[in-house]
Scaffold this motif. Structure first.
Motif, PDB file in Angstrom:
ATOM      1  N   GLN A   1      47.609 -53.092 -31.475  1.00 50.82           N
ATOM      2  CA  GLN A   1      46.777 -52.068 -32.112  1.00 50.82           C
ATOM      3  C   GLN A   1      45.817 -52.674 -33.126  1.00 50.82           C
ATOM      4  O   GLN A   1      44.725 -52.140 -33.362  1.00 50.82           O
ATOM      5  CB  GLN A   1      47.692 -51.034 -32.786  1.00 50.82           C
ATOM      6  CG  GLN A   1      47.022 -50.064 -33.750  1.00 50.82           C
ATOM      7  CD  GLN A   1      46.111 -49.054 -33.066  1.00 50.82           C
ATOM      8  OE1 GLN A   1      45.897 -49.120 -31.850  1.00 50.82           O
ATOM      9  NE2 GLN A   1      45.568 -48.133 -33.838  1.00 50.82           N
ATOM     10  N   LEU A   2      46.164 -53.825 -33.719  1.00 51.65           N
ATOM     11  CA  LEU A   2      45.268 -54.487 -34.667  1.00 51.65           C
ATOM     12  C   LEU A   2      43.958 -54.883 -33.991  1.00 51.65           C
ATOM     13  O   LEU A   2      42.913 -54.964 -34.643  1.00 51.65           O
ATOM     14  CB  LEU A   2      45.954 -55.728 -35.254  1.00 51.65           C
ATOM     15  CG  LEU A   2      47.222 -55.472 -36.083  1.00 51.65           C
ATOM     16  CD1 LEU A   2      47.854 -56.790 -36.490  1.00 51.65           C
ATOM     17  CD2 LEU A   2      46.897 -54.615 -37.301  1.00 51.65           C
ATOM     18  N   ILE A   3      44.012 -55.141 -32.691  1.00 53.15           N
ATOM     19  CA  ILE A   3      42.807 -55.481 -31.935  1.00 53.15           C
ATOM     20  C   ILE A   3      42.132 -54.229 -31.397  1.00 53.15           C
ATOM     21  O   ILE A   3      40.916 -54.079 -31.463  1.00 53.15           O
ATOM     22  CB  ILE A   3      43.156 -56.418 -30.756  1.00 53.15           C
ATOM     23  CG1 ILE A   3      43.809 -57.700 -31.264  1.00 53.15           C
ATOM     24  CG2 ILE A   3      41.915 -56.724 -29.916  1.00 53.15           C
ATOM     25  CD1 ILE A   3      44.375 -58.585 -30.160  1.00 53.15           C
ATOM     26  N   ALA A   4      42.942 -53.301 -30.875  1.00 45.68           N
ATOM     27  CA  ALA A   4      42.387 -52.157 -30.146  1.00 45.68           C
ATOM     28  C   ALA A   4      41.859 -51.062 -31.054  1.00 45.68           C
ATOM     29  O   ALA A   4      40.851 -50.423 -30.748  1.00 45.68           O
ATOM     30  CB  ALA A   4      43.452 -51.583 -29.206  1.00 45.68           C
ATOM     31  N   GLY A   5      42.536 -50.798 -32.159  1.00 46.42           N
ATOM     32  CA  GLY A   5      42.094 -49.731 -33.063  1.00 46.42           C
ATOM     33  C   GLY A   5      42.101 -48.353 -32.417  1.00 46.42           C
ATOM     34  O   GLY A   5      41.154 -47.578 -32.577  1.00 46.42           O
ATOM     35  N   LEU A   6      43.173 -48.030 -31.673  1.00 48.17           N
ATOM     36  CA  LEU A   6      43.272 -46.715 -31.040  1.00 48.17           C
ATOM     37  C   LEU A   6      43.515 -45.633 -32.077  1.00 48.17           C
ATOM     38  O   LEU A   6      43.945 -45.894 -33.204  1.00 48.17           O
ATOM     39  CB  LEU A   6      44.426 -46.707 -30.023  1.00 48.17           C
ATOM     40  CG  LEU A   6      44.350 -47.683 -28.850  1.00 48.17           C
ATOM     41  CD1 LEU A   6      45.576 -47.530 -27.967  1.00 48.17           C
ATOM     42  CD2 LEU A   6      43.077 -47.474 -28.045  1.00 48.17           C
ATOM     43  N   GLY A   7      43.293 -44.386 -31.679  1.00 52.78           N
ATOM     44  CA  GLY A   7      43.632 -43.263 -32.528  1.00 52.78           C
ATOM     45  C   GLY A   7      45.141 -43.096 -32.613  1.00 52.78           C
ATOM     46  O   GLY A   7      45.899 -43.632 -31.793  1.00 52.78           O
ATOM     47  N   ASP A   8      45.597 -42.328 -33.587  1.00 48.63           N
ATOM     48  CA  ASP A   8      47.034 -42.151 -33.787  1.00 48.63           C
ATOM     49  C   ASP A   8      47.715 -41.562 -32.562  1.00 48.63           C
ATOM     50  O   ASP A   8      48.822 -41.970 -32.193  1.00 48.63           O
ATOM     51  CB  ASP A   8      47.284 -41.252 -35.004  1.00 48.63           C
ATOM     52  CG  ASP A   8      46.950 -41.932 -36.319  1.00 48.63           C
ATOM     53  OD1 ASP A   8      46.852 -43.181 -36.337  1.00 48.63           O
ATOM     54  OD2 ASP A   8      46.782 -41.222 -37.329  1.00 48.63           O
TER      55      ASP A   8
END
Length: 315
Positions: A215-222
């Motif tokens: 997630q640190l790379i992708a930055g998806l929503g919650d």
């Protein structure tokens, strides 16, 4: 009494059609819908975009056909099955002896991965068979790739043409036999690179932690991140409980997307509807949840064992 070709038929009658123009599309679908309305049967049109517009213009809003927007309905196979079954059960409870449904299933020609929709078309012959459903699935030969058209012939019992000719499909396979031929899994381009992380025999907690790292790379929503975390937990748990060691987790990430693949040395589920229905078999409910929560789910039996690939991405 059921009307048309389904008269005297129990369960689902699952037809495919192929068309190469708007005129051929209407020549196939309009008689199907009009005959249902004339027989007093619930008749449903589930198309998107231009096809639905063509039918609305030809039938009119007062023509007795129920129109459902195909885009949201066919967002995910498991969701489509749930909605279909709820609708079918409602009509049967109301006394319907037959329900006609025509719709266009997504495929790569319209930018959608085919693998889980091929599984849907095969599983439809079982998951809807308790209902008197008469289904028509038209495919546009201008956009559907040849391999999709081949799979359509193998997952539908009958094929109907624009001139009304209707014949059993000589290529039809029972769902389990079709799925044993291993529909090629869709691969996200970023999987061509080495995985960003790889874990041997992970615990469910380690699987969730891996999603946090990606997630640190992708930055998806919650919502997307939490759905993937739950899905990875379920898949790793299933691999430990119902699969065979070794279990391997690999993960890839890019801005807006995460891919997680979990492989175990077991044979995987035998049910062709695995993940598409909340089955009572081993791991059935958890696999069904992943199909609800992820943007895409791939199941693949290979020489290394059974692999589930989960894709989460920004809408």
């Amino acid at each position: 009494m059921r009307s048309g070709p389904a008269a005297g038929h129990d369960g689902i009658l699952h037809e495919a059609a192929f068309y190469g123009s708007d005129e051929e599309f209407l020549a196939v679908v309009l008689p199907f819908l009009r005959e249902g309305v004339a027989a007093g049967e619930p008749t449903v049109s589930i198309f998107g975009g231009r096809n639905q517009q063509l039918l609305r213009a030809a039938l009119g809003e007062g023509g007795g056909v129920r129109f459902i927007d195909g885009g949201p309905h066919y967002l995910r196979p498991a969701s489509a099955i749930r909605s279909h079954r709820e609708m079918l059960a409602g009509y049967v409870a109301g006394g319907a002896a037959q329900i006609r449904i025509a719709g266009d299933v997504p495929h790569p020609g319209v930018g959608v991965p085919w693998e889980w929709w091929a599984r849907y078309e095969a599983a439809a012959n079982e998951v809807y068979d308790e209902f008197p459903m008469y289904g028509l699935c038209p495919y546009d030969t201008r956009t559907a790739p040849p391999e999709v058209l081949e799979d359509v012939r193998r997952t539908h019992t009958h094929v109907v043409t624009a001139d009304g000719d209707r014949r059993p499909s000589p290529l039809y396979l029972r769902p389990r036999d079709f799925l044993a031929t291993a529909v090629a899994p869709w691969t996200v381009p970023l999987q061509a690179a080495p995985p960003a992380l790889e874990l041997a025999d992970p615990s469910p907690a380690q699987g969730r932690h891996a999603v946090g790292v990606l997630q640190l790379i992708a930055g998806l929503g919650d919502e997307e991140r939490q759905g993937l975390e739950l899905s990875v937990t379920e898949v790793v748990t299933n691999a430990i409980r119902h699969g065979a060691s070794p279990v391997r987790l690999r993960g890839w990430a890019e801005p807006g997307r995460i891919v997680v693949a979990v492989t175990d040395a077991g044979p995987g589920p035998a049910d062709p509807a695995a993940g598409l229905m909340p089955a009572g078999g081993p791991g059935g409910l958890g696999l069904w949840l992943t199909h609800q929560l992820c943007a895409y789910v791939s199941l693949h039996h290979g020489p290394d064992g059974f692999t589930i690939r989960l894709v989460a991405e920004r809408p």
